[in-house]
Design a protein around this motif. Structure first.
Motif, PDB file in Angstrom:
ATOM      1  N   GLY A   1       0.791  -1.223   0.000  1.00 35.15           N
ATOM      2  CA  GLY A   1       0.000   0.000   0.000  1.00 35.15           C
ATOM      3  C   GLY A   1       0.822   1.272   0.000  1.00 35.15           C
ATOM      4  N   MET A   2       1.939   1.275   0.701  1.00 36.37           N
ATOM      5  CA  MET A   2       2.769   2.479   0.765  1.00 36.37           C
ATOM      6  C   MET A   2       3.280   2.866  -0.614  1.00 36.37           C
ATOM      7  SD  MET A   2       3.938   4.849   2.601  1.00 36.37           S
ATOM      8  CE  MET A   2       5.279   5.828   3.195  1.00 36.37           C
ATOM      9  N   MET A   3       3.756   1.894  -1.375  1.00 37.63           N
ATOM     10  CA  MET A   3       4.261   2.207  -2.709  1.00 37.63           C
ATOM     11  C   MET A   3       3.125   2.664  -3.628  1.00 37.63           C
ATOM     12  SD  MET A   3       7.558   2.035  -2.706  1.00 37.63           S
ATOM     13  CE  MET A   3       7.384   2.779  -1.079  1.00 37.63           C
ATOM     14  N   ALA A   4       1.958   2.060  -3.494  1.00 34.46           N
ATOM     15  CA  ALA A   4       0.799   2.500  -4.284  1.00 34.46           C
ATOM     16  C   ALA A   4       0.430   3.934  -3.927  1.00 34.46           C
ATOM     17  CB  ALA A   4      -0.381   1.559  -4.062  1.00 34.46           C
ATOM     18  N   THR A   5       0.471   4.264  -2.646  1.00 36.00           N
ATOM     19  CA  THR A   5       0.139   5.616  -2.200  1.00 36.00           C
ATOM     20  C   THR A   5       1.119   6.635  -2.778  1.00 36.00           C
ATOM     21  OG1 THR A   5      -0.827   4.765  -0.169  1.00 36.00           O
ATOM     22  CG2 THR A   5      -0.171   7.073  -0.156  1.00 36.00           C
ATOM     23  N   LEU A   6       2.403   6.277  -2.847  1.00 32.92           N
ATOM     24  CA  LEU A   6       3.416   7.165  -3.433  1.00 32.92           C
ATOM     25  C   LEU A   6       3.355   7.206  -4.959  1.00 32.92           C
ATOM     26  CD1 LEU A   6       6.588   6.414  -1.266  1.00 32.92           C
ATOM     27  CD2 LEU A   6       5.178   8.472  -1.224  1.00 32.92           C
TER      28      LEU A   6
ATOM     29  N   TYR B   1       6.909  13.123  -8.451  1.00 32.69           N
ATOM     30  CA  TYR B   1       6.740  14.127  -7.409  1.00 32.69           C
ATOM     31  C   TYR B   1       5.244  14.362  -7.235  1.00 32.69           C
ATOM     32  CZ  TYR B   1       6.476  18.463  -4.873  1.00 32.69           C
ATOM     33  OH  TYR B   1       6.171  19.403  -3.933  1.00 32.69           O
ATOM     34  N   ALA B   2       4.807  14.492  -5.995  1.00 32.91           N
ATOM     35  CA  ALA B   2       3.423  14.854  -5.690  1.00 32.91           C
ATOM     36  C   ALA B   2       3.467  15.794  -4.488  1.00 32.91           C
ATOM     37  CB  ALA B   2       2.591  13.614  -5.376  1.00 32.91           C
ATOM     38  N   PRO B   3       2.810  16.945  -4.571  1.00 28.77           N
ATOM     39  CA  PRO B   3       2.903  17.920  -3.485  1.00 28.77           C
ATOM     40  C   PRO B   3       2.387  17.402  -2.141  1.00 28.77           C
ATOM     41  CG  PRO B   3       1.279  18.611  -5.125  1.00 28.77           C
ATOM     42  CD  PRO B   3       1.981  17.412  -5.667  1.00 28.77           C
ATOM     43  N   GLU B   4       1.483  16.414  -2.152  1.00 28.42           N
ATOM     44  CA  GLU B   4       0.989  15.891  -0.873  1.00 28.42           C
ATOM     45  C   GLU B   4       2.066  15.135  -0.100  1.00 28.42           C
ATOM     46  OE1 GLU B   4      -0.898  13.170  -4.078  1.00 28.42           O
ATOM     47  OE2 GLU B   4      -0.390  15.276  -3.863  1.00 28.42           O
ATOM     48  N   PHE B   5       3.190  14.824  -0.736  1.00 30.17           N
ATOM     49  CA  PHE B   5       4.308  14.183  -0.049  1.00 30.17           C
ATOM     50  C   PHE B   5       5.458  15.170   0.137  1.00 30.17           C
ATOM     51  CE2 PHE B   5       2.155  10.724  -2.358  1.00 30.17           C
ATOM     52  CZ  PHE B   5       1.558  10.160  -1.249  1.00 30.17           C
ATOM     53  N   GLY B   6       5.151  16.450   0.008  1.00 29.46           N
ATOM     54  CA  GLY B   6       6.151  17.491   0.176  1.00 29.46           C
ATOM     55  C   GLY B   6       6.283  17.906   1.627  1.00 29.46           C
TER      56      GLY B   6
ATOM     57  N   GLN C   1       7.653  21.315   4.193  1.00 30.24           N
ATOM     58  CA  GLN C   1       7.275  22.724   4.276  1.00 30.24           C
ATOM     59  C   GLN C   1       7.902  23.610   3.213  1.00 30.24           C
ATOM     60  OE1 GLN C   1       9.092  21.052   6.455  1.00 30.24           O
ATOM     61  NE2 GLN C   1      10.942  22.213   6.903  1.00 30.24           N
ATOM     62  N   ASN C   2       9.020  23.189   2.617  1.00 26.32           N
ATOM     63  CA  ASN C   2       9.674  23.981   1.579  1.00 26.32           C
ATOM     64  C   ASN C   2       9.350  23.491   0.165  1.00 26.32           C
ATOM     65  OD1 ASN C   2      11.177  25.756   3.366  1.00 26.32           O
ATOM     66  ND2 ASN C   2      12.289  23.916   3.935  1.00 26.32           N
ATOM     67  N   GLY C   3       8.469  22.499   0.070  1.00 27.18           N
ATOM     68  CA  GLY C   3       8.061  21.995  -1.234  1.00 27.18           C
ATOM     69  C   GLY C   3       8.889  20.836  -1.757  1.00 27.18           C
ATOM     70  N   TYR C   4       9.965  20.470  -1.054  1.00 23.94           N
ATOM     71  CA  TYR C   4      10.750  19.308  -1.471  1.00 23.94           C
ATOM     72  C   TYR C   4       9.991  18.037  -1.115  1.00 23.94           C
ATOM     73  CZ  TYR C   4      14.444  22.847  -1.241  1.00 23.94           C
ATOM     74  OH  TYR C   4      15.185  23.979  -1.383  1.00 23.94           O
ATOM     75  N   TRP C   5      10.292  16.948  -1.819  1.00 24.77           N
ATOM     76  CA  TRP C   5       9.719  15.651  -1.438  1.00 24.77           C
ATOM     77  C   TRP C   5      10.243  15.335  -0.049  1.00 24.77           C
ATOM     78  CZ3 TRP C   5      10.346  10.040  -3.281  1.00 24.77           C
ATOM     79  CH2 TRP C   5       9.107   9.483  -3.603  1.00 24.77           C
ATOM     80  N   HIS C   6       9.373  14.895   0.830  1.00 21.32           N
ATOM     81  CA  HIS C   6       9.719  14.668   2.232  1.00 21.32           C
ATOM     82  C   HIS C   6      10.748  13.542   2.372  1.00 21.32           C
ATOM     83  CE1 HIS C   6       9.217  13.786   6.494  1.00 21.32           C
ATOM     84  NE2 HIS C   6       8.628  14.964   6.596  1.00 21.32           N
ATOM     85  N   ALA C   7      11.646  13.678   3.347  1.00 16.61           N
ATOM     86  CA  ALA C   7      12.656  12.647   3.611  1.00 16.61           C
ATOM     87  C   ALA C   7      12.015  11.294   3.896  1.00 16.61           C
ATOM     88  CB  ALA C   7      13.550  13.068   4.774  1.00 16.61           C
ATOM     89  N   GLY C   8      10.822  11.294   4.498  1.00 12.89           N
ATOM     90  CA  GLY C   8      10.114  10.038   4.751  1.00 12.89           C
ATOM     91  C   GLY C   8       9.725   9.335   3.463  1.00 12.89           C
ATOM     92  N   ALA C   9       9.349  10.095   2.449  1.00 11.19           N
ATOM     93  CA  ALA C   9       9.017   9.507   1.151  1.00 11.19           C
ATOM     94  C   ALA C   9      10.281   8.970   0.472  1.00 11.19           C
ATOM     95  CB  ALA C   9       8.320  10.538   0.257  1.00 11.19           C
ATOM     96  N   VAL C  10      11.361   9.737   0.556  1.00  7.31           N
ATOM     97  CA  VAL C  10      12.644   9.290  -0.007  1.00  7.31           C
ATOM     98  C   VAL C  10      13.076   7.992   0.661  1.00  7.31           C
ATOM     99  CG1 VAL C  10      15.102   9.863  -0.276  1.00  7.31           C
ATOM    100  CG2 VAL C  10      13.365  11.645  -0.611  1.00  7.31           C
TER     101      VAL C  10
END
Length: 156
Positions: free
Chosen positions: A24-29, A47-52, A54-63
């Motif tokens: 599910g996590m990979m599907a969500t991303l 890239y999807a902004p919902e995984f960004g 505060q500065n608009g970068y992809w979140h470290a958790g997503a990486v």
């Protein structure tokens, strides 16, 4: 990595693809499996902004999630039939802000073991023809007996 690994499961491709479809996590991303070979898995996600953050970068958790799954599936590609894998440890180095149209995590087995497999993932941001390294992850993955075809969550 230059090693050529021999899978212990002749059906490793189906095992990896079926497991990836259940994640599910990979599907969500929005991640997709773009390369699969013994000891090697590449995953891509847009890239999807919902995984960004505060500065608009992809979140470290997503990486980290993309790198963790690339390493886990690289390990699974060498695991025996009727086994599954779980990360038991990882260390991530964030090298640059995660900005780009898409991201690519290349997971590679460094050393397969009977119980523990060590993997290295490199994560890149993709923007047009540019491919920028943004993270590396070294992880240890445990190979263990599969439970109920992978559909049953183990309760502690």
């Amino acid at each position: 990595m230059t090693a050529a690994w021999t899978p212990k499961n002749s059906e490793y491709e189906a095992a990896v693809r079926q497991s990836f479809e259940r994640q599910g996590m990979m599907a969500t991303l929005g991640a997709s499996l773009v390369h699969l070979a013994p000891g090697e898995v590449d995953l891509s996600a847009p890239y999807a902004p919902e995984f960004g953050q505060q500065n608009g970068y992809w979140h470290a958790g997503a990486v980290a999630s993309l790198a963790d799954s690339a390493n886990g599936y690289a390990a699974l590609s060498l695991a025996p039939p009727d086994t599954d894998v779980l990360a038991v440890e990882f260390k991530i180095n964030l090298l640059a802000p995660a900005r780009g149209a898409a991201f690519l995590a290349q997971g590679r087995v460094v050393r397969p073991g009977r119980t523990l497999t060590v993997c290295l993932a490199e994560v890149f941001s993709i923007e047009g023809p540019l491919r920028t390294p943004i993270a590396t992850m070294l992880s240890t993955v445990i190979v263990r007996p599969a439970r109920d075809g992978g559909s049953q969550v183990e309760r502690f």
